[in-house]
Enzyme design. Structure first.
Site: not given
Length: 80
Positions: A12, A15
């Site tokens: 991600c 993230c």
């Protein structure tokens, strides 16, 4: 005791950006990270539907939750 719990995944991009922001920002409280792929039980327990998701917890109770990237200013405001 307050703490921040960050649900993330290695694949991600938001993230990864949030992770760098967390390293560079002193929030004054402990920060724990949970990899959703490595710990699917916690993901279900806290009803995580997207990453990154940040939980502000106090005495193991969720006080606030927010999904998506936050910059340093937004993180500080979130923590209060």
């Amino acid at each position: 005791m307050k703490k921040l719990v960050v649900f993330k995944a290695h694949w991600c991009s938001p993230c990864k950006m949030l992770g760098k922001t967390l390293v560079d920002t002193d929030l004054g409280i402990p920060v724990e990270t949970v990899d959703i792929d490595a710990d699917p039980t916690s993901t279900v327990e806290y009803d995580i539907r997207g990453v990154p998701t940040v939980l502000l917890m106090d005495d193991n109770q969720v006080v606030k939750r927010r999904s998506g990237y936050m910059n340093a200013e937004q993180l500080k405001e979130f923590v209060g």
